[in-house]
Design a protein around this motif. Structure first.
Motif, PDB file in Angstrom:
ATOM      1  N   UNK A 122       0.847  -1.192   0.000  1.00  0.00           N
ATOM      2  CA  UNK A 122       0.000   0.000   0.000  1.00  0.00           C
ATOM      3  C   UNK A 122       0.883   1.242   0.000  1.00  0.00           C
ATOM      4  N   UNK A 124       0.466   5.094  -0.096  1.00  0.00           N
ATOM      5  CA  UNK A 124      -0.580   6.104   0.081  1.00  0.00           C
ATOM      6  C   UNK A 124       0.012   7.501   0.199  1.00  0.00           C
ATOM      7  N   UNK A 125      -0.779   8.470  -0.215  1.00  0.00           N
ATOM      8  CA  UNK A 125      -0.382   9.860   0.013  1.00  0.00           C
ATOM      9  C   UNK A 125      -0.338  10.103   1.513  1.00  0.00           C
ATOM     10  N   UNK A 126       0.556  11.000   1.919  1.00  0.00           N
ATOM     11  CA  UNK A 126       0.804  11.191   3.354  1.00  0.00           C
ATOM     12  C   UNK A 126      -0.447  11.648   4.102  1.00  0.00           C
ATOM     13  N   UNK A 127      -1.206  12.543   3.482  1.00  0.00           N
ATOM     14  CA  UNK A 127      -2.313  13.160   4.226  1.00  0.00           C
ATOM     15  C   UNK A 127      -3.636  12.416   4.099  1.00  0.00           C
ATOM     16  N   UNK A 128      -3.625  11.266   3.435  1.00  0.00           N
ATOM     17  CA  UNK A 128      -4.879  10.513   3.295  1.00  0.00           C
ATOM     18  C   UNK A 128      -5.357  10.053   4.668  1.00  0.00           C
ATOM     19  N   UNK A 129      -6.652  10.170   4.896  1.00  0.00           N
ATOM     20  CA  UNK A 129      -7.186   9.754   6.198  1.00  0.00           C
ATOM     21  C   UNK A 129      -7.052   8.238   6.343  1.00  0.00           C
ATOM     22  N   UNK A 130      -6.629   7.856   7.545  1.00  0.00           N
ATOM     23  CA  UNK A 130      -6.330   6.453   7.857  1.00  0.00           C
ATOM     24  C   UNK A 130      -7.534   5.538   7.594  1.00  0.00           C
ATOM     25  N   UNK A 131      -8.721   6.105   7.764  1.00  0.00           N
ATOM     26  CA  UNK A 131      -9.952   5.350   7.547  1.00  0.00           C
ATOM     27  C   UNK A 131      -9.981   4.714   6.148  1.00  0.00           C
ATOM     28  N   UNK A 133      -7.391   3.895   4.335  1.00  0.00           N
ATOM     29  CA  UNK A 133      -6.400   2.813   4.262  1.00  0.00           C
ATOM     30  C   UNK A 133      -7.021   1.530   4.818  1.00  0.00           C
ATOM     31  N   UNK A 134      -7.751   1.667   5.921  1.00  0.00           N
ATOM     32  CA  UNK A 134      -8.390   0.488   6.517  1.00  0.00           C
ATOM     33  C   UNK A 134      -9.456  -0.075   5.568  1.00  0.00           C
TER      34      UNK A 134
END
Lengths: 163, 145
Positions: A122, A124-131, A133-134
Motif C-alpha cells: 500500500x 498512500x499519500x501522506x495526508x490521506x485519512x487512515x480510515x 487505508x483500513x
C-alpha cells in the motif's frame, strides 16, 4: 391487680435512609461510568524492515501495488491497483475487491500455509485519512459471504511514507 | 358529645418496590461494566471494518500505540511524536527483553484515529521497524452492519 390497658408493642423498624443513600450513590457511579463495549479486532501484518532477506527476488513474486491518492482535505481522490484505475467511494472499493478476486481465481489455488499467496503493497499519500487505508485493507483482505469471511490477500505491507 | 382526637398516623410510602428496582439497576450496571478497557484512549476513534473479529487469545508482548487525529502517539501514559517515539519503544523493549523475549516476539498494536494521516501511521511503522519490531496489528472496530 389486673392491668386494663397494656402498652401496645412497639413496631421495630429499621432505618433505611442510609442504605438508600448509598444505593443511590452506587447507582449514580455505575450510570456515569457505563460505556457500551465496542468489539475490536486486528488486521495482523508481519512487516520486517525491507532488505533484511537475503533471498533473491523472483519478478513474479512482486507485490501488487495499491496506490491511494488523497485530495487536500485528506479524502480519497483516486485508487490504482498496478496502475489500473479503481475509482473512489464504495464502488471503487468494490471494484478493487472484484479485481483481487479475479486475480486470485486466475492464479489458481494457493498453499494454505502462512506466508504463501500474493502480497499487496500500500502506497498512500501522506495526508490521506487512515480510515480509507483500513477500507482498502478490508477490500483486499477478504469479504463476507453471509456469516463466513472469505479471505483473499493476507500479506500486506506499507511502502515508504511520501512526505 | 365530646369526640376524642385520634393521633394522626404519619403517611409513609412503601419503599420496597423502589429499593427492588434500584438494586436491579445496580446489578445490571455491575454486570455490564467493563473495567478491562484499559486499552482504550479518549483521543482515538477507531475506523470500522466488517472483516475483523475480536482475537481469541491475547497477543504476546503487546506494545499498544494510540495515534490521535493530530498524529501524537500515546504509549504507556506518555505522548510522543513519530520522531520521539523511539524513546518510548526502547523503554518497552527493555521490559520485553527482561522477560527473555526478543523484539520479534513483540506485537505492536496500532490504534489509529480514523482521521489521522495515513503517513503518520507509516512513519510509526518505520520507527518500529528500526527497533527490530516486525509484528503489527492494526486495530479497528468491528462493524456488524
Amino acid at each position: 391487680m389486673k392491668i386494663r390497658n397494656p402498652p401496645a408493642p412497639e413496631k421495630s423498624e429499621l432505618n433505611m435512609t442510609s442504605m438508600i443513600d448509598i444505593v443511590f450513590l452506587l447507582l449514580i457511579f455505575f450510570v456515569m461510568t457505563f460505556k457500551v463495549v465496542e468489539l475490536e479486532g486486528d488486521f495482523s501484518i508481519k512487516m520486517p524492515l525491507a532488505g533484511t532477506s537475503n533471498a533473491t527476488i523472483d519478478p513474479t513474486d512482486l507485490p501488487l501495488e495499491l496506490r491511494l491518492l488523497a485530495d487536500d482535505t485528506g479524502n480519497l481522490a483516486g485508487m490504482k491497483l498496478n496502475d489500473i484505475q479503481m475509482g473512489t467511494g464504495p464502488e471503487g472499493f468494490d471494484k478493487l475487491r472484484g479485481t483481487i478476486v479475479g486475480q486470485m481465481a486466475s492464479a489458481g489455488p494457493i498453499a494454505e500455509e502462512a506466508g504463501e499467496g500474493p502480497e499487496v503493497e500500500i502506497d498512500t499519500d501522506y495526508n490521506l485519512r487512515y480510515e480509507y487505508v483500513i477500507r482498502a485493507i478490508t477490500a483486499v483482505s477478504g469479504y463476507k459471504d453471509g456469516d463466513q469471511v472469505v479471505k483473499l490477500i493476507e500479506k500486506i505491507k506499507f511502502a515508504k511514507p511520501r512526505r | 358529645m365530646r369526640v376524642k382526637r385520634k393521633p394522626v398516623d404519619m403517611a409513609e410510602g412503601d419503599m420496597t418496590p423502589m429499593i427492588d428496582m434500584t438494586f436491579q439497576l445496580i446489578a445490571f450496571f455491575m454486570v455490564l461494566i467493563n473495567f478491562a478497557q484499559t486499552e482504550a484512549n479518549d483521543h482515538v476513534v477507531l475506523p470500522n471494518s466488517q472483516l475483523v473479529k475480536p482475537p481469541e487469545a491475547p497477543l504476546e508482548a503487546p506494545i499498544i500505540l494510540h495515534v490521535a487525529a493530530d498524529g501524537r502517539v500515546y504509549l504507556g501514559g506518555d505522548d510522543y511524536t513519530a520522531e520521539t517515539l523511539r524513546l518510548g519503544l526502547d523503554r518497552e523493549l527493555a521490559v520485553i527483553r527482561g522477560e527473555g523475549k526478543t523484539p520479534a516476539d513483540a506485537n505492536v498494536v496500532i490504534r489509529g484515529h480514523k482521521d489521522c494521516a495515513a503517513g503518520e501511521i507509516q512513519e510509526i511503522v518505520r520507527v518500529c521497524q528500526d527497533s527490530k519490531l516486525v509484528n503489527f496489528a492494526l486495530r479497528v472496530k468491528e462493524d456488524k452492519s
